[in-house]
Design a protein around this motif. Structure first.
Motif, PDB file in Angstrom:
ATOM      1  N   LEU A 106       1.067  -1.130  -0.196  1.00 28.81           N
ATOM      2  CA  LEU A 106      -0.034  -0.043  -0.010  1.00 28.81           C
ATOM      3  C   LEU A 106       0.654   1.244   0.000  1.00 28.81           C
ATOM      4  O   LEU A 106       0.516   2.470  -0.542  1.00 28.81           O
ATOM      5  N   VAL A 107       2.029   1.057   0.482  1.00 26.15           N
ATOM      6  CA  VAL A 107       3.033   2.248   0.664  1.00 26.15           C
ATOM      7  C   VAL A 107       3.391   2.835  -1.010  1.00 26.15           C
ATOM      8  O   VAL A 107       3.557   3.700  -1.299  1.00 26.15           O
ATOM      9  N   LEU A 108       3.723   1.632  -1.509  1.00 30.98           N
ATOM     10  CA  LEU A 108       3.993   1.894  -2.985  1.00 30.98           C
ATOM     11  C   LEU A 108       2.844   2.207  -3.814  1.00 30.98           C
ATOM     12  O   LEU A 108       2.912   3.248  -4.525  1.00 30.98           O
ATOM     13  N   VAL A 109       1.772   1.803  -3.468  1.00 30.29           N
ATOM     14  CA  VAL A 109       0.549   2.343  -4.172  1.00 30.29           C
ATOM     15  C   VAL A 109       0.302   3.685  -3.958  1.00 30.29           C
ATOM     16  O   VAL A 109       0.048   4.565  -4.799  1.00 30.29           O
ATOM     17  N   ALA A 110       0.652   4.196  -2.727  1.00 32.83           N
ATOM     18  CA  ALA A 110       0.353   5.417  -2.326  1.00 32.83           C
ATOM     19  C   ALA A 110       1.580   6.476  -2.846  1.00 32.83           C
ATOM     20  O   ALA A 110       1.766   7.815  -2.927  1.00 32.83           O
ATOM     21  N   GLY A 111       2.631   5.792  -3.755  1.00 29.34           N
ATOM     22  CA  GLY A 111       3.885   6.579  -4.025  1.00 29.34           C
ATOM     23  C   GLY A 111       4.745   6.949  -3.089  1.00 29.34           C
ATOM     24  O   GLY A 111       5.409   7.867  -3.113  1.00 29.34           O
ATOM     25  N   ARG A 112       4.863   6.301  -2.035  1.00 33.91           N
ATOM     26  CA  ARG A 112       5.711   6.691  -0.756  1.00 33.91           C
ATOM     27  C   ARG A 112       6.800   5.682  -0.395  1.00 33.91           C
ATOM     28  O   ARG A 112       7.206   5.897   0.465  1.00 33.91           O
ATOM     29  N   GLY A 113       7.183   5.020  -1.425  1.00 30.79           N
ATOM     30  CA  GLY A 113       8.287   3.845  -1.155  1.00 30.79           C
ATOM     31  C   GLY A 113       9.459   4.652  -1.179  1.00 30.79           C
ATOM     32  O   GLY A 113      10.507   4.064  -0.481  1.00 30.79           O
ATOM     33  N   LEU A 114       9.515   5.855  -1.672  1.00 29.93           N
ATOM     34  CA  LEU A 114      10.976   6.425  -1.379  1.00 29.93           C
ATOM     35  C   LEU A 114      11.165   7.513  -0.184  1.00 29.93           C
ATOM     36  O   LEU A 114      11.879   8.376  -0.108  1.00 29.93           O
ATOM     37  N   SER A 115       9.924   7.414   0.431  1.00 32.51           N
ATOM     38  CA  SER A 115       9.871   8.288   1.722  1.00 32.51           C
ATOM     39  C   SER A 115      10.714   7.749   3.062  1.00 32.51           C
ATOM     40  O   SER A 115      10.161   6.699   3.402  1.00 32.51           O
ATOM     41  N   GLN A 116      11.570   8.454   3.281  1.00 31.01           N
ATOM     42  CA  GLN A 116      12.344   7.701   4.611  1.00 31.01           C
ATOM     43  C   GLN A 116      11.456   7.544   5.678  1.00 31.01           C
ATOM     44  O   GLN A 116      11.930   6.686   6.661  1.00 31.01           O
ATOM     45  N   TYR A 117      10.290   8.217   5.913  1.00 29.34           N
ATOM     46  CA  TYR A 117       9.480   7.903   6.953  1.00 29.34           C
ATOM     47  C   TYR A 117       8.835   6.692   7.099  1.00 29.34           C
ATOM     48  O   TYR A 117       7.996   6.248   8.063  1.00 29.34           O
ATOM     49  N   GLU A 118       8.925   5.962   5.917  1.00 33.08           N
ATOM     50  CA  GLU A 118       8.253   4.514   6.075  1.00 33.08           C
ATOM     51  C   GLU A 118       9.022   3.419   6.170  1.00 33.08           C
ATOM     52  O   GLU A 118       8.767   2.266   6.356  1.00 33.08           O
ATOM     53  N   TYR A 119      10.078   3.663   6.695  1.00 32.52           N
ATOM     54  CA  TYR A 119      11.262   2.824   7.196  1.00 32.52           C
ATOM     55  C   TYR A 119      11.774   2.963   8.590  1.00 32.52           C
ATOM     56  O   TYR A 119      12.073   4.072   9.021  1.00 32.52           O
ATOM     57  N   GLY A 120      11.773   1.751   9.208  1.00 37.56           N
ATOM     58  CA  GLY A 120      12.022   2.028  10.587  1.00 37.56           C
ATOM     59  C   GLY A 120      13.135   1.489  11.121  1.00 37.56           C
ATOM     60  O   GLY A 120      13.922   1.617  12.290  1.00 37.56           O
ATOM     61  N   TYR A 121      13.995   0.791  10.088  1.00 39.02           N
ATOM     62  CA  TYR A 121      15.340   0.333  10.605  1.00 39.02           C
ATOM     63  C   TYR A 121      16.348   0.917   9.696  1.00 39.02           C
ATOM     64  O   TYR A 121      16.140   1.001   8.255  1.00 39.02           O
TER      65      TYR A 121
END
Length: 132
Positions: A106-121
Motif C-alpha cells: 500500500l505504501v508503494l501504491v501511495a507513491g511513498r516507497g522512497l519516503s524515509q518515514y516509511e522505514y524503521g530500520y
C-alpha cells in the motif's frame, strides 16, 4: 531486532560504476522492503530506490532511472544497488533502510516507497564520491 550493514562505497570517476550492498541480520523474516537513500553535503536525505520483499516491485528516483538497479538475494539477506554511469551529483553518503510493514504494498501504491518515514530500520552510511 534488525541490523543493516551497508558497504561498497568508494571513489570513482564520472561514468564509472559501483555496487553497494546492504546485508540484513536479525529478524529478517519481518522485513517487507529495503530502500536506499542518500544524503549529499548540505542537502536533505532523499530516496534513491526501493524493492518490495513481497513481489519484487522496484521504485527509482527520476534522477537515477536507467542508471541504477536494485536487486535482492534472499539467500544472503542482501540487497544490492548497482550504480552505473555515475555522475558527480551522485556523490553522497548512501544509507540502506528496511521496513517491517506488512502493508508495504500500500505504501508503494501511495507513491511513498522512497519516503524515509516509511522505514524503521537504518544502517550506517557508505560514502560514494564521484570525481569529474
Amino acid at each position: 531486532d534488525v541490523q543493516l550493514q551497508a558497504s561498497g562505497g568508494g571513489l570513482v570517476q564520472a561514468g564509472g560504476s559501483l555496487r553497494l550492498s546492504c546485508a540484513a541480520s536479525g529478524f529478517t523474516t519481518d522485513l517487507h522492503a529495503i530502500g536506499w537513500f542518500r544524503q549529499a553535503p548540505g542537502k536533505e536525505r532523499g530516496g534513491v530506490s526501493c524493492i518490495s520483499g513481497e513481489d519484487g516491485r522496484t521504485v527509482y528516483a527520476d534522477s537515477v532511472k536507467g542508471r541504477f538497479t536494485i536487486s535482492s538475494d534472499s539467500a544472503k539477506n542482501t540487497v544490492y544497488l548497482q550504480m552505473n554511469s555515475l555522475k558527480p551529483e551522485d556523490t553522497a553518503v548512501y544509507f540502506c533502510a528496511a521496513s517491517d510493514s506488512p502493508l508495504f504494498s500500500l505504501v508503494l501504491v501511495a507513491g511513498r516507497g522512497l519516503s524515509q518515514y516509511e522505514y524503521g530500520y537504518w544502517g550506517q552510511g557508505t560514502l560514494v564520491t564521484v570525481s569529474s
